[in-house]
Design a protein around this motif. Structure first.
Motif, PDB file in Angstrom:
ATOM      1  N   ASP A   1     -24.202 -93.206 -10.580  1.00  0.00           N
ATOM      2  CA  ASP A   1     -22.739 -93.076 -10.625  1.00  0.00           C
ATOM      3  C   ASP A   1     -22.062 -94.141  -9.770  1.00  0.00           C
ATOM      4  N   ARG A   2     -22.661 -94.446  -8.609  1.00  0.00           N
ATOM      5  CA  ARG A   2     -22.084 -95.481  -7.746  1.00  0.00           C
ATOM      6  C   ARG A   2     -22.115 -96.854  -8.410  1.00  0.00           C
ATOM      7  N   HIS A   3     -23.121 -97.089  -9.238  1.00  0.00           N
ATOM      8  CA  HIS A   3     -23.302 -98.406  -9.845  1.00  0.00           C
ATOM      9  C   HIS A   3     -22.762 -98.495 -11.276  1.00  0.00           C
ATOM     10  N   GLY A   4     -22.007 -97.502 -11.693  1.00  0.00           N
ATOM     11  CA  GLY A   4     -21.357 -97.574 -12.988  1.00  0.00           C
ATOM     12  C   GLY A   4     -22.230 -97.216 -14.168  1.00  0.00           C
ATOM     13  N   PHE A   5     -23.280 -96.457 -13.931  1.00  0.00           N
ATOM     14  CA  PHE A   5     -24.172 -96.067 -15.019  1.00  0.00           C
ATOM     15  C   PHE A   5     -24.061 -94.565 -15.311  1.00  0.00           C
TER      16      PHE A   5
END
Length: 463
Positions: A350-354
Motif C-alpha cells: 500500500d505504501r508503494h502504490g500496489f
C-alpha cells in the motif's frame, strides 16, 4: 556392557546386511501422503512395521487419530523409572510422491537399489531411513545394557508430514500431558555436508502466499489496447521487485531480524555449506550483505518466488493479459512475528502504490521459527557424544534452513529440541533419485548408539 560394545553391536547390524534388508522393506511401501489412494498404506506402515518393532523394544503402543490428519499417528512409550529423564523421539513414515517415471533407468522409488556407493529409493533419507537408524541404535543399547536404557523413552511417528503435518499441532495440544518429555532427540533433514556429523536445534519458520492481480475479464489485443490498459504482469513484476533489492536483500524490515545473535554467529563460524558434486554453485553476491552463506541459510530470512504466470506461456498471443499470479515464500528465523508477516506485506504494497495486488496465504499450515539456545548444556553434551563416537568435530547449526514441526514440540509440548540428521544436502529428497551415501547410515547407527548410551549414564546434564 560398555559403550564401545553398544556401538559395535549397531555396526554389526549394518555390516551383516540386516539394516539394508529392513530398510528395503520400508521403502517398498508406497506411503505417499499426498496421494489419497495410498491412505490404506499409511496405516499399514504403522501396523505391520513400526508397531512390531517398537513393541519388541518394550514400548507400549497406541494408535492416535485426528480429523485433520492425513493418516494415523503411532505413539509409543517405555517408562523405566519416573525419576529418570524422558527422551522423546519423532519420525514420519509418509513420503513425497514417488514420481516413478522420472527416476533414472533401472531405479524405482519403491525398491532400495544399490548403485556405486549409494542407496536409492523413496524414503531412504526422508524419513524412513532416519527413524529406522534411531530405533535400531536404541535396540543395540537395550541389548548391550541387559534390557535397560537408563532413561524413559517416548516415540511418535506420523504419516502426514509431507503434507504439512495436518492435525499434529492439534494432537499435541490435546495430548500435551501424554507427550510431556524433557528433551526431543530426533532425526530429519540433512547434515551440513556428507562427511560431517551435525546437530541442529530448531528450524526456520515458513509462510507461503499468493500474489494476484485481476485487472479485468479477458485479454485485449495489444495493438488496439496496449498503452491504455494496465498490464498486470508488469505491475506484479514491479510489486515483487519492491520486496527485495536486485540482489535479493529483503526490504521489508518486519521480515528480517534486528541482528544475528552472537551465539548463532559463533556456532556458524566454522560451517561451510557444501552440496557435494551434485549441488549448485553458491551465488555469493546474493542476499543480505556481510553474511556468510551459512549465516544466510541458518541465521537469516530469505524470500523466493516459487512460480509466476500471466497470459498463456505455452502459446503466447498478442493481448494485454487480464491477470497475473505468483506464489512466493518467506523463510524466517526466531525474532520475526509470524502473525505480522502478511500484514507487513500488505502495508508495504500500500505504501508503494500496489494496492491492486491481492495477498492470500497459500497454505494454512505454518511452522513457526524455533531455536534451542546454543549455550544450553544439553547441546554441549550432545556435541561431545557425537565427537567421541566419530572422532570428528560435529557441526552445530542453530536451526535447519528448511521447515520442520519443531515449534510444536518446543512451544506446545515444551521440551528442548536436538536434531541429529542422517542425510546430506545433495540427497534429492523431494525429487527423483532420492539417495543416501552408504557411509552415512553406517556412521549414524554408531553415533546414535553412542548418544543413547550416554543418555543412560549418570553424567548427563541436569534438567
Amino acid at each position: 556392557m560398555t559403550r564401545a560394545k553398544a556401538i559395535a553391536h549397531a555396526l554389526d547390524y549394518f555390516d551383516s546386511g540386516s539394516f539394508k534388508s529392513d530398510l528395503s522393506r520400508l521403502v517398498a511401501m508406497p506411503t505417499e501422503s499426498q496421494n489419497p489412494e495410498r491412505a490404506p498404506v499409511l496405516a499399514e506402515y504403522l501396523d505391520t512395521e513400526m508397531r512390531p518393532l517398537l513393541e519388541s523394544l518394550g514400548f507400549t503402543c497406541t494408535v492416535l487419530t485426528h480429523p485433520k490428519a492425513k493418516g494415523p499417528f503411532l505413539f509409543a512409550q517405555r517408562i523405566e523409572d519416573e525419576g529418570l529423564p524422558t527422551i522423546f523421539g519423532y519420525g514420519h513414515g509418509d513420503v513425497i510422491r514417488g514420481l516413478d517415471a522420472q527416476w533414472a533407468e533401472g531405479l524405482s522409488p519403491w525398491a532400495l537399489t544399490e548403485r556405486g556407493d549409494r542407496w536409492y529409493g523413496r524414503g531412504v533419507v526422508d524419513n524412513k531411513g532416519q527413524h529406522l537408524i534411531n530405533l535400531s541404535a536404541l535396540k543395540s543399547v537395550l541389548e548391550t545394557r541387559g534390557g535397560k536404557l537408563g532413561f524413559n523413552a517416548k516415540y511418535l511417528i506420523e504419516m502426514g508430514e509431507e503434507c504439512g503435518s495436518p492435525g499434529l499441532r492439534e494432537l499435541c495440544t490435546e495430548q500435551k500431558e501424554l507427550f510431556k518429555s524433557d528433551v526431543l532427540i530426533a532425526s530429519d533433514g540433512p547434515r551440513l555436508n556428507a562427511e560431517r556429523p551435525t546437530i541442529f536445534l530448531g528450524a526456520r519458520g515458513g509462510v507461503t502466499f499468493d500474489l494476484t492481480i485481476n485487472a479485468r475479464e479477458g485479454g485485449h489485443h495489444s495493438g488496439n489496447w496496449g498503452g491504455i490498459l494496465s498490464d498486470p504482469a508488469i505491475q506484479l513484476a514491479h510489486a515483487i521487485a519492491s520486496i527485495t533489492s536486485p540482489t535479493g536483500q529483503i526490504r521489508i524490515h518486519e521480515w528480517v531480524p534486528k541482528e544475528l545473535p552472537a551465539a548463532v554467529r559463533k556456532a556458524l563460524a566454522d560451517c561451510e555449506i557444501d552440496g557435494g558434486p551434485d549441488g549448485p554453485t553458491i551465488d555469493r553476491e546474493w542476499g543480505e550483505p556481510g553474511l556468510s552463506p551459512a549465516e544466510q541459510v541458518f541465521g537469516w530470512c530469505s524470500f523466493d518466488v516459487l512460480a509466476m504466470k500471466s497470459g498463456v506461456p505455452e502459446t503466447p498471443v498478442n493481448a494485454v493479459p487480464p491477470s497475473a499470479w505468483a506464489r512466493c515464500a518467506l523463510r524466517f528465523v526466531v525474532g520475526i512475528d509470524p502473525d505480522d508477516v502478511m500484514p507487513a506485506l500488505r502495508r508495504h504494497f500500500d505504501r508503494h502504490g500496489f494496492g491492486m495486488v491481492e495477498v492470500t496465504k497459500a497454505r494454512d499450515a505454518v511452522f513457526n521459527a524455533t531455536r534451542l539456545d546454543p549455550d544450553d548444556p544439553w547441546v554441549e553434551w550432545a556435541l561431545a557424544s557425537l565427537a567421541k563416537s566419530t572422532n570428528k568435530k560435529p557441526a552445530l547449526l542453530p536451526n535447519l534452513g528448511g521447515g520442520l514441526p519443531n515449534d510444536i514440540f518446543a512451544d506446545i509440548v515444551g521440551m528442548r529440541t536436538i536434531w541429529v540428521p542422517h542425510s546430506y544436502p545433495g540427497c534429492s529428497q523431494h525429487a527423483p533419485n532420492e539417495h543416501v551415501p552408504v557411509a552415512i547410515p553406517r556412521e549414524a547407527l554408531g553415533l546414535m548408539a553412542g548418544l543413547y548410551w550416554d543418555l543412560g549414564e549418570s553424567d548427563r546434564p541436569a534438567l
